[in-house]
Design an enzyme around this catalytic site. Structure first.
Site, PDB file in Angstrom:
ATOM      1  N   HIS A  24      20.981 -38.312  24.307  1.00  0.00           N
ATOM      2  CA  HIS A  24      19.932 -37.299  24.319  1.00  0.00           C
ATOM      3  C   HIS A  24      20.263 -36.137  23.387  1.00  0.00           C
ATOM      4  CE1 HIS A  24      16.535 -35.003  25.608  1.00  0.00           C
ATOM      5  NE2 HIS A  24      17.330 -33.976  25.885  1.00  0.00           N
TER       6      HIS A  24
ATOM      7  N   GLY B 142      15.146 -21.155  37.477  1.00  0.00           N
ATOM      8  CA  GLY B 142      14.970 -21.132  36.030  1.00  0.00           C
ATOM      9  C   GLY B 142      13.650 -21.697  35.552  1.00  0.00           C
TER      10      GLY B 142
ATOM     11  N   GLY C 229      19.997 -24.489  40.057  1.00  0.00           N
ATOM     12  CA  GLY C 229      19.390 -23.820  38.900  1.00  0.00           C
ATOM     13  C   GLY C 229      17.896 -23.683  39.163  1.00  0.00           C
TER      14      GLY C 229
ATOM     15  N   ARG D 273      18.550 -23.754  24.630  1.00  0.00           N
ATOM     16  CA  ARG D 273      18.744 -23.444  23.207  1.00  0.00           C
ATOM     17  C   ARG D 273      17.805 -22.356  22.713  1.00  0.00           C
ATOM     18  NH1 ARG D 273      18.093 -28.364  19.274  1.00  0.00           N
ATOM     19  NH2 ARG D 273      16.630 -29.258  20.768  1.00  0.00           N
TER      20      ARG D 273
ATOM     21  N   ILE E 143      20.255 -32.609  34.161  1.00  0.00           N
ATOM     22  CA  ILE E 143      19.307 -32.206  33.104  1.00  0.00           C
ATOM     23  C   ILE E 143      19.997 -31.290  32.101  1.00  0.00           C
ATOM     24  CG2 ILE E 143      17.212 -30.853  32.662  1.00  0.00           C
ATOM     25  CD1 ILE E 143      16.134 -31.835  35.378  1.00  0.00           C
TER      26      ILE E 143
ATOM     27  N   ILE F 139      12.979 -24.523  34.127  1.00  0.00           N
ATOM     28  CA  ILE F 139      12.737 -25.891  34.621  1.00  0.00           C
ATOM     29  C   ILE F 139      12.765 -25.877  36.149  1.00  0.00           C
ATOM     30  CG2 ILE F 139      13.676 -28.247  34.760  1.00  0.00           C
ATOM     31  CD1 ILE F 139      14.998 -27.705  32.009  1.00  0.00           C
ATOM     32  N   GLY F 140      13.745 -25.160  36.706  1.00  0.00           N
ATOM     33  CA  GLY F 140      13.983 -25.208  38.148  1.00  0.00           C
ATOM     34  C   GLY F 140      12.746 -24.899  38.980  1.00  0.00           C
TER      35      GLY F 140
END
Ligand code: NAD
Ligand code: LMR
Length: 334
Positions: free
Chosen positions: A181, A11, A8, A82, A136, A13-14
């Site tokens: 989480h 992305g 990922g 989200r 994650i 975060i990636g």
């Protein structure tokens, strides 16, 4: 020699996560896999003068297998984030709610988080079963059990190696965060903070602070206003966690971190934990000690306040439900 792999990697975060891993001098090889754009991300990062050799892979020509070959640490931020109004659980698999909130876009289940994680975990179990896996992708309470179940299916499950780094508040102020989480499953143990709360801190202020920690993710989702959830802070937390694993594997002792792990990782620690919780849970986030084999020890909660005990009690039903959702996605109940 350490090979880190990001699944990922193109992305939100990636990309910053890949940058931080490229900046880590202990990483000598960096494999980047995504369904889009990894050759570009890899070419960009390769212009940074740190030791890691970077390679980008896409699904054609066995890209996942090539990315994972020889992996020591695999970090997974692949999947859908989200939008305002969604819970992390809404990211699990296709539902009418999910397709509506995604602007009428229909995503088949295989392209939503539970299916994505199942397929990526299958790739890891078959190509790099000894790698440390840091998940994650949300909903973490359920995606970590999915990875474990896939590894069990392939007969390569080692609970020391399926872990997830929880967000810690900052380097200077350490607050253990236990449970899981999402929402009420996030339980900050402020009584164990490295910086105790000032005397006279009111119950109202404490409740407000706990609520802010439990719903900190929602704060970012709201501020990003439809553009996703936390990326930069998560990339930092993920890179820090990967760095801790790498340091522990290289022999550094005494590294303790809160992490969502399988209770199977340490039977005596789990038993002590179950006694404290009054309930056996198959996965729980708590302080663990890292060693050369990964997670070596579950550290029980220790002394917590009555208010914290109530928070733990409130977290358990939701957590148990989330775990069973993840487990039965891979192994439906007979
Ligand atoms: P993003 O949409 O920016 O990036 C996700 C990346 O995953 C994309 O590049 C996409 O192409 C890729 N992807 C999709 N399917 C894939 C597959 N089958 N194989 C490989 N790559 C695939 O999303 P983001 O903001 O980076 O968030 C990613 C995930 O991380 C979300 O599920 C989000 O909820 C979660 N998250 C978790 C935490 C945490 O604390 N655990 C924090 C923030 C975000
Ligand atoms: C977070 O806590 O930042 C993540 O779980 C992303 C989210 O959906 O809030």
């Amino acid at each position: 020699m350490v090979k880190a792999v990001v699944l990922g990697a193109a992305g939100g975060i990636g990309q910053p996560l890949a940058l931080l891993l490229k900046a880590n001098p202990l990483v000598t090889e960096l494999g980047l896999f995504d369904i889009v754009n990894t050759p570009g991300v890899a070419a960009d990062l390769s212009h940074i003068s740190t030791p890691a050799k970077v390679e980008g892979y896409l699904p054609p020509d066995d890209g996942l297998k090539k990315a994972l070959t020889g992996a020591d640490v695999v970090v997974i931020p692949a999947g859908v984030p989200r939008k305002p109004g969604m819970t992390r659980d809404d990211l699990f698999k296709a539902s009418i709610y999910f397709t509506n909130i995604y602007d009428g876009l229909f995503l088949p289940s295989s392209q939503i988080n539970a299916g994505i994680i199942r397929d990526l975990a299958t790739g890891i179990a078959t190509t790099a079963p000894k790698a440390f896996v840091l998940v994650i992708s949300n909903p973490v309470n359920s995606t970590v059990p999915i990875v474990a179940e896939i590894f069990k299916k392939h007969g390569v499950f080692d609970p020391k190696r399926q872990v997830i780094g929880d967000l810690s508040l900052s380097k200077e102020i350490v607050v253990p965060v236990v449970g899981g989480h999402s929402g009420v499953t996030i339980v900050p143990l402020l009584s164990q903070s490295s910086h105790p709360l000032p005397s006279g801190f009111s119950k109202e202020s404490l409740d407000t602070l706990v609520n802010r920690i439990q719903f900190g993710g929602d704060e970012v989702v709201k501020a990003k206003d439809g553009a996703g959830s936390a990326t930069l802070s998560m990339a930092y937390a993920g890179a820090e966690f990967a760095a801790k694993i790498i340091r522990a594997v290289k022999g550094e002792k005494g590294i303790v971190t809160p992490t969502y792990v399988s209770a199977e990782v340490d039977p005596s620690g789990s038993a002590a934990l179950a006694k404290e919780l009054g309930e056996e849970v198959a996965y729980f986030s708590t302080n663990v000690e890292l060693g050369t084999e990964g997670v070596t020890k579950i550290i029980p909660l220790g002394k917590i306040t009555e208010a914290e005990q109530a928070l733990v009690k409130a977290a358990l039903p939701e957590l148990l439900k989330n775990i069973s959702t993840g487990v039965s996605f891979v192994a439906p109940p007979k």
